[in-house]
Write an enzyme that holds these catalytic residues in place. Sequence first.
Site, PDB file in Angstrom:
ATOM      1  N   SER A  14       0.730  -1.192  -0.034  1.00 64.90           N
ATOM      2  CA  SER A  14       0.162  -0.002   0.111  1.00 64.90           C
ATOM      3  C   SER A  14       0.896   1.350   0.195  1.00 64.90           C
ATOM      4  O   SER A  14       0.407   2.247  -0.602  1.00 64.90           O
ATOM      5  CB  SER A  14      -1.076   0.173   1.108  1.00 64.90           C
ATOM      6  OG  SER A  14      -0.359   0.110   2.326  1.00 64.90           O
ATOM      7  N   ASN A  15       2.005   1.159   0.743  1.00 63.52           N
ATOM      8  CA  ASN A  15       2.862   2.506   0.472  1.00 63.52           C
ATOM      9  C   ASN A  15       3.541   2.606  -0.870  1.00 63.52           C
ATOM     10  O   ASN A  15       3.680   3.889  -1.149  1.00 63.52           O
ATOM     11  CB  ASN A  15       4.221   2.229   1.429  1.00 63.52           C
ATOM     12  CG  ASN A  15       3.762   2.770   3.004  1.00 63.52           C
ATOM     13  OD1 ASN A  15       3.614   3.784   3.124  1.00 63.52           O
ATOM     14  ND2 ASN A  15       3.647   1.649   3.758  1.00 63.52           N
ATOM     15  N   LEU A  87      16.808  -7.824   5.694  1.00 63.73           N
ATOM     16  CA  LEU A  87      18.097  -6.753   5.797  1.00 63.73           C
ATOM     17  C   LEU A  87      18.412  -6.829   4.436  1.00 63.73           C
ATOM     18  O   LEU A  87      19.047  -7.725   3.796  1.00 63.73           O
ATOM     19  CB  LEU A  87      18.996  -7.590   6.667  1.00 63.73           C
ATOM     20  CG  LEU A  87      19.888  -6.509   7.396  1.00 63.73           C
ATOM     21  CD1 LEU A  87      19.518  -5.450   7.978  1.00 63.73           C
ATOM     22  CD2 LEU A  87      21.034  -7.132   8.171  1.00 63.73           C
ATOM     23  N   HIS A 104       9.239   3.165   8.560  1.00 68.49           N
ATOM     24  CA  HIS A 104       8.942   2.055   9.706  1.00 68.49           C
ATOM     25  C   HIS A 104       7.856   2.808  10.448  1.00 68.49           C
ATOM     26  O   HIS A 104       7.730   3.943  10.642  1.00 68.49           O
ATOM     27  CB  HIS A 104      10.134   2.008  10.675  1.00 68.49           C
ATOM     28  CG  HIS A 104      10.006   1.160  11.777  1.00 68.49           C
ATOM     29  ND1 HIS A 104      10.130  -0.063  11.633  1.00 68.49           N
ATOM     30  CD2 HIS A 104       9.501   1.502  13.077  1.00 68.49           C
ATOM     31  CE1 HIS A 104       9.992  -0.708  12.834  1.00 68.49           C
ATOM     32  NE2 HIS A 104       9.581   0.268  13.712  1.00 68.49           N
ATOM     33  N   ASP A 145      16.593  -0.613  10.996  1.00 70.44           N
ATOM     34  CA  ASP A 145      15.826   0.444  11.538  1.00 70.44           C
ATOM     35  C   ASP A 145      16.936   1.383  12.332  1.00 70.44           C
ATOM     36  O   ASP A 145      16.288   1.966  13.267  1.00 70.44           O
ATOM     37  CB  ASP A 145      14.818   0.047  12.404  1.00 70.44           C
ATOM     38  CG  ASP A 145      13.715  -1.018  11.791  1.00 70.44           C
ATOM     39  OD1 ASP A 145      13.430  -0.814  10.728  1.00 70.44           O
ATOM     40  OD2 ASP A 145      13.192  -1.937  12.642  1.00 70.44           O
TER      41      ASP A 145
HETATM   42  C1  GRF Z   1       3.807  -0.882   6.717  1.00 67.87           C
HETATM   43  O1  GRF Z   1       3.338  -0.563   7.978  1.00 67.87           O
HETATM   44  C2  GRF Z   1       5.419  -0.358   6.802  1.00 67.87           C
HETATM   45  O2  GRF Z   1       5.811   0.792   7.733  1.00 67.87           O
HETATM   46  C3  GRF Z   1       5.890  -1.495   7.523  1.00 67.87           C
HETATM   47  O3  GRF Z   1       5.324  -2.629   6.870  1.00 67.87           O
HETATM   48  C4  GRF Z   1       4.044  -2.128   6.472  1.00 67.87           C
HETATM   49  C5  GRF Z   1       3.630  -2.631   4.762  1.00 67.87           C
HETATM   50  O4  GRF Z   1       2.786  -2.103   4.421  1.00 67.87           O
HETATM   51  N1  GRF Z   1       7.390  -1.734   7.194  1.00 67.87           N
HETATM   52  P1  GRF Z   1       2.485  -1.947   2.822  1.00 67.87           P
HETATM   53  O5  GRF Z   1       3.022  -3.375   2.285  1.00 67.87           O
HETATM   54  O6  GRF Z   1       3.069  -0.734   2.408  1.00 67.87           O
HETATM   55  O7  GRF Z   1       0.799  -1.993   2.570  1.00 67.87           O
END
Ligand code: GRF
Length: 230
Positions: A14-15, A87, A104, A145
């Site tokens: 989704s990001n 990683l 994160h 992180d």
């Molecule tokens: C997000 O909360 C991101 O911060 C974390 O994993 C999740 C991934 O969500 N690392 P998506 O795959 O982008 O929907």
Amino acid sequence: MTARIAVFASGRGSNLHALYAHLERAGGAEIVLVASDRASSEALTWARGRGIAASTLDSGGNDANGILHILSASRADYVVLAGYLRLVPPEVVRAFRGRMLNVHPALLPAFGGPGMYGARVHRAVLASGTRLSGPTVHFVDEIYDHGAIIAQWPVPVFSDDTESTLASRVLRAEHLLLPRVTRLVASGRIRLNEDGRIAAAEPQHDGAAFLFATPEDDALAESMASAIGG
Ligand code: GRF
């Protein structure tokens, strides 16, 4: 010049969708490659559907030469880890120092590190009793992180929150923050200095400076009152 971005994602992506939509609107950078350590990642299917090059990383993302090869073949300038759970091999981190970002879902440096992903992060935040969470976007170094923090956005933790209500509130902020930070970095307005610190071309781009953007304590008090009463 349009910066070329490679996105690494392990899951639903989704990001990635939010970043793509923002760059389509705002310009300045474009996604030229989506790569995943998991062949079944929805992010790969989504990319193929849009005609974006999509690759599954060999050896679960541990093959440094393989990664460097696909990044060079796609002429990627930057790498964005958007829900990428592995990683990144140190050789790749070194080659992209100051050009690789991660999002994160909590306020680092707390609630991060190996094994801290997905629901576990939000569970730890709730267990700690903190009233504040929110996404962190940081440069990637050799440790999970750990790299220099570029920007964070505060998201409240409510007393009746569950892992899932908190996760969706933070995710909403991730979708807004990651694309904006990506453009700042891709345009050179934020960079990583030799000494490992962040350098911002303009003070307003310097991390969470917005919180203290107003110099008057009266305005700050008003904003606190509208948030918590009093
Ligand atoms: C997000 O909360 C991101 O911060 C974390 O994993 C999740 C991934 O969500 N690392 P998506 O795959 O982008 O929907």
